[in-house]
Design a protein around this motif. Structure first.
Motif, mmCIF file in Angstrom:
data_model
loop_
_atom_site.group_PDB
_atom_site.id
_atom_site.type_symbol
_atom_site.label_atom_id
_atom_site.label_comp_id
_atom_site.label_asym_id
_atom_site.label_seq_id
_atom_site.Cartn_x
_atom_site.Cartn_y
_atom_site.Cartn_z
ATOM 1 N N GLN A 135 -0.148 -3.355 -6.548
ATOM 2 C CA GLN A 135 -0.508 -1.967 -6.844
ATOM 3 C C GLN A 135 -1.051 -1.863 -8.263
ATOM 4 O O GLN A 135 -0.823 -0.874 -8.966
ATOM 5 N N GLU A 136 -1.767 -2.878 -8.685
ATOM 6 C CA GLU A 136 -2.312 -2.871 -10.037
ATOM 7 C C GLU A 136 -3.757 -3.340 -10.010
ATOM 8 O O GLU A 136 -4.078 -4.384 -9.434
ATOM 9 N N ALA A 137 -4.616 -2.587 -10.651
ATOM 10 C CA ALA A 137 -6.044 -2.910 -10.674
ATOM 11 C C ALA A 137 -6.328 -3.945 -11.754
ATOM 12 O O ALA A 137 -7.026 -3.695 -12.740
ATOM 13 N N ARG A 138 -5.735 -5.121 -11.568
ATOM 14 C CA ARG A 138 -5.971 -6.265 -12.430
ATOM 15 C C ARG A 138 -6.086 -7.512 -11.551
ATOM 16 O O ARG A 138 -5.904 -7.453 -10.330
ATOM 17 N N CYS A 168 0.813 -1.227 0.000
ATOM 18 C CA CYS A 168 0.000 0.000 0.000
ATOM 19 C C CYS A 168 0.841 1.269 0.000
ATOM 20 O O CYS A 168 0.359 2.328 -0.408
ATOM 21 N N ARG A 226 -6.657 -0.023 -6.560
ATOM 22 C CA ARG A 226 -5.623 -1.035 -6.370
ATOM 23 C C ARG A 226 -5.698 -1.736 -5.025
ATOM 24 O O ARG A 226 -5.033 -2.760 -4.821
ATOM 25 N N SER A 261 -6.198 -5.565 -4.787
ATOM 26 C CA SER A 261 -5.015 -6.344 -5.145
ATOM 27 C C SER A 261 -4.028 -6.396 -3.991
ATOM 28 O O SER A 261 -3.382 -7.425 -3.754
ATOM 29 N N GLU A 265 -5.343 -1.169 -16.442
ATOM 30 C CA GLU A 265 -6.064 -0.729 -15.249
ATOM 31 C C GLU A 265 -7.259 0.146 -15.621
ATOM 32 O O GLU A 265 -8.319 0.070 -14.980
ATOM 33 N N TYR A 324 2.294 -5.867 -8.636
ATOM 34 C CA TYR A 324 0.959 -6.380 -8.955
ATOM 35 C C TYR A 324 -0.014 -6.215 -7.797
ATOM 36 O O TYR A 324 -1.223 -6.311 -8.006
ATOM 37 N N PRO A 353 -2.649 5.265 -13.538
ATOM 38 C CA PRO A 353 -3.104 3.986 -14.083
ATOM 39 C C PRO A 353 -2.703 3.819 -15.547
ATOM 40 O O PRO A 353 -2.734 4.783 -16.324
ATOM 41 N N GLY A 396 0.946 3.334 -3.099
ATOM 42 C CA GLY A 396 0.125 2.597 -4.053
ATOM 43 C C GLY A 396 -0.664 3.461 -5.005
ATOM 44 O O GLY A 396 -1.085 2.978 -6.065
ATOM 45 N N LYS A 433 4.082 3.077 -14.609
ATOM 46 C CA LYS A 433 3.293 2.139 -15.401
ATOM 47 C C LYS A 433 3.124 2.581 -16.849
ATOM 48 O O LYS A 433 2.949 1.754 -17.739
#
Length: 510
Positions: free
Chosen positions: A155-158, A51, A110, A113, A63, A153, A59, A54, A379
């Motif tokens: 810190q990634e909205a996936r 975090c 994020r 994740s 994301e 990952y 994005p 983060g 990113k």
């Protein structure tokens, strides 16, 4: 399983002759006292590290696709999944519920994740405790939290962090079921398998090493119920995933057609990216190979090596067929096993300070990469926020919007701008014949006759054109028909370069 085979299966890693490593010890048994809560500090540490910073990086396009999908009504989202991105549907639905409560700032997008990576850390530590000892478990918890890829990952909205969580959980739950193969222990394993498949079908490759581990244990114990229990658990876990696989196959040309069959050199590239730090990756590999080189106590390490390496090898082979699946983030679910192997190697070294020193070196090598992950352009080099600021500053109600799409729509420049535009800025997409919502798609349907679309928009006096910078042409990379339509009916008022994008305001000729 007999007690003797259980002891062999769970023997601690020992080292070569001399004082380089500790002697083999029997499985430590259930944790007691403070050790019972080691999984908790590992989860909290991972969460805190992940975090930290983060929300710093803007994005990137994947994301933004998550944000766009999650922001739709449930019915619209389900409609979209019937045409595109079905394999990400479970994650989009989860994120939809999350942002409806907590908002869609970068940090909040994020956060799920980060929570998933924290959960994965708990299972990594529990697995280390089950196969080795508390020292190895502590090393594994620390190392997992501080490997740069966990922060990247987390810190990634996936969906990738959730896949790591599901596979880490499935591996530990498998070990528990093999110790006592009852329905109550196989059922959670089935749930973990289903979760892994629903969040990313490539993660089901982990079933191959899991099957080999089961066969190995069965060979020791000759207990038929191990094979029956595992087979039943896998079938139960795969049932919810089958419809997704069938639907995903129909969409594969839109999802991953850009991936090419890998070469041998791509194995080295994947390994370098798997930890999100080239320096960390090769030192981690060296530490991970230590347990396999020792004359005794190899069994748990060999089982983990199957989980770590076999999915990568199989993905490389099958990616030479009609569809390639060979991509580092698709195989991120193998990272916990690599971390466990490295922790076992470092934790068994003697004198003890040698293992501690190795852990410190591994963590230190990743510091630069950790810092980079938390920078604004970590990113993507595109600055969507500044582009949105340029538009918002001079916006007038009724303004139009013409982002570069066409062959470049995968870069999602329209999403990049939309994400940062204030709520009171409502731009009219001048070249969208049907909106993405109306088309049940991630992207709008663009006009076949661009000039006619502009003719139908008599009230649109001004249009904000956003496309790539690098040339003096304000319409660079717009489809030819769109460029001609704008040139024929509008004149350039001003153009602003924002990193790799340029924002051009054009006004209709009187």
């Amino acid at each position: 399983m007999t007690s003797s085979s259980t002891a062999v299966a769970h023997a601690s890693v020992d080292g070569p002759t001399g004082s380089a490593a500790e002697p083999a010890r029997p499985h430590p048994g259930p944790a007691s006292g403070p050790a019972r809560f080691d999984w908790l500090w590992a989860a909290v540490l991972t969460f805190v590290v992940t975090c930290t910073g983060g929300g710093a990086a803007q994005p990137w396009r994947d994301e933004l696709a998550s944000w766009n999908a999650a922001g739709r009504d449930t019915g619209d989202l389900v409609g979209m999944l019937g045409h595109v991105d079905a394999v990400s549907g479970a994650y989009y639905l989860l994120l939809h519920g999350w942002v409806s409560v907590f908002g869609d700032s970068p940090a909040m997008l994020r956060m799920p994740s980060a929570l998933a990576m924290a959960g994965a850390a708990a299972f990594v530590l529990l697995t280390a405790r089950t196969l080795f000892d508390r020292r190895t478990a502590v090393f594994a918890g620390l190392l997992f939290a501080l490997v740069p890829a966990v922060s990247k990952y987390g810190q990634e909205a996936r969906s990738y962090a959730f896949v790591v969580l599901a596979v880490a959980a499935a591996t530990w739950l498998l070990l528990r079921a093999l110790e006592r193969p009852t329905v109550a222990r196989w059922l959670p394993y089935s749930v973990a398998v289903a979760t892994a498949g629903l969040f990313h079908v490539v993660s089901l490759l982990v079933l191959l090493p899991h099957a080999l581990i089961v066969l190995w244990r069965w060979w020791d114990a000759r207990a038929g119920r191990l094979l029956v229990g595992y087979a039943a658990a896998v079938v139960a876990g795969l049932l919810p995933v089958i419809p997704l696989v069938l639907l995903g196959q129909r969409q594969v040309s839109r999802q991953i057609s850009w991936l090419k069959a890998p070469h041998l050199r791509d194995l080295a590239g994947l390994w370098s990216n798997l930890t999100a730090s080239p320096l960390v990756s090769f030192v981690l590999l060296a530490a991970a190979l230590l347990p396999l080189a020792w004359s005794r106590g190899r069994r748990p390490a060999a089982e983990l090596a199957l989980v770590a390496a076999l999915p990568i090898a199989v993905a490389w082979v099958i990616s030479h067929g009609s569809t390639s699946y060979f991509l580092d983030r698709y195989l991120l679910f193998t990272l916990p096993a690599w971390v466990l192997l490295a922790a076992a190697g470092l934790g068994a070294l003697r004198p003890r300070l040698l293992g501690v020193a190795g852990l410190v070196v591994l963590v230190a090598l990743g510091v630069t990469d950790q810092r980079h992950l938390r920078t604004k352009y970590a990113k993507d080099g595109t600055d969507g926020k500044r582009v949105a600021d340029v538009i918002a500053k001079d916006y007038k109600p009724g303004d139009g919007f013409a982002p570069v799409r066409g062959a470049d729509r995968v870069f999602m420049i329209d999403f990049t701008v939309d994400y940062y535009l204030p709520g009171n800025v409502k731009l009219k997409d001048v070249f969208a014949e049907r909106s993405a919502l109306a088309a049940d798609d991630l992207f709008p349907v663009e006009c076949e006759q661009a000039a006619q679309c502009l003719k139908d928009l008599n009230g649109t006096q001004r249009v904000w054109v956003v496309t790539w910078s690098g040339t003096s042409n304000p319409y660079h990379k717009l489809p030819e028909a769109q460029e001609k339509a704008l040139k024929d009916h509008y004149k350039v008022v001003k153009s602003t370069k924002v990193r790799n994008l340029q924002v051009t305001l054009v006004e209709r000729d009187r």
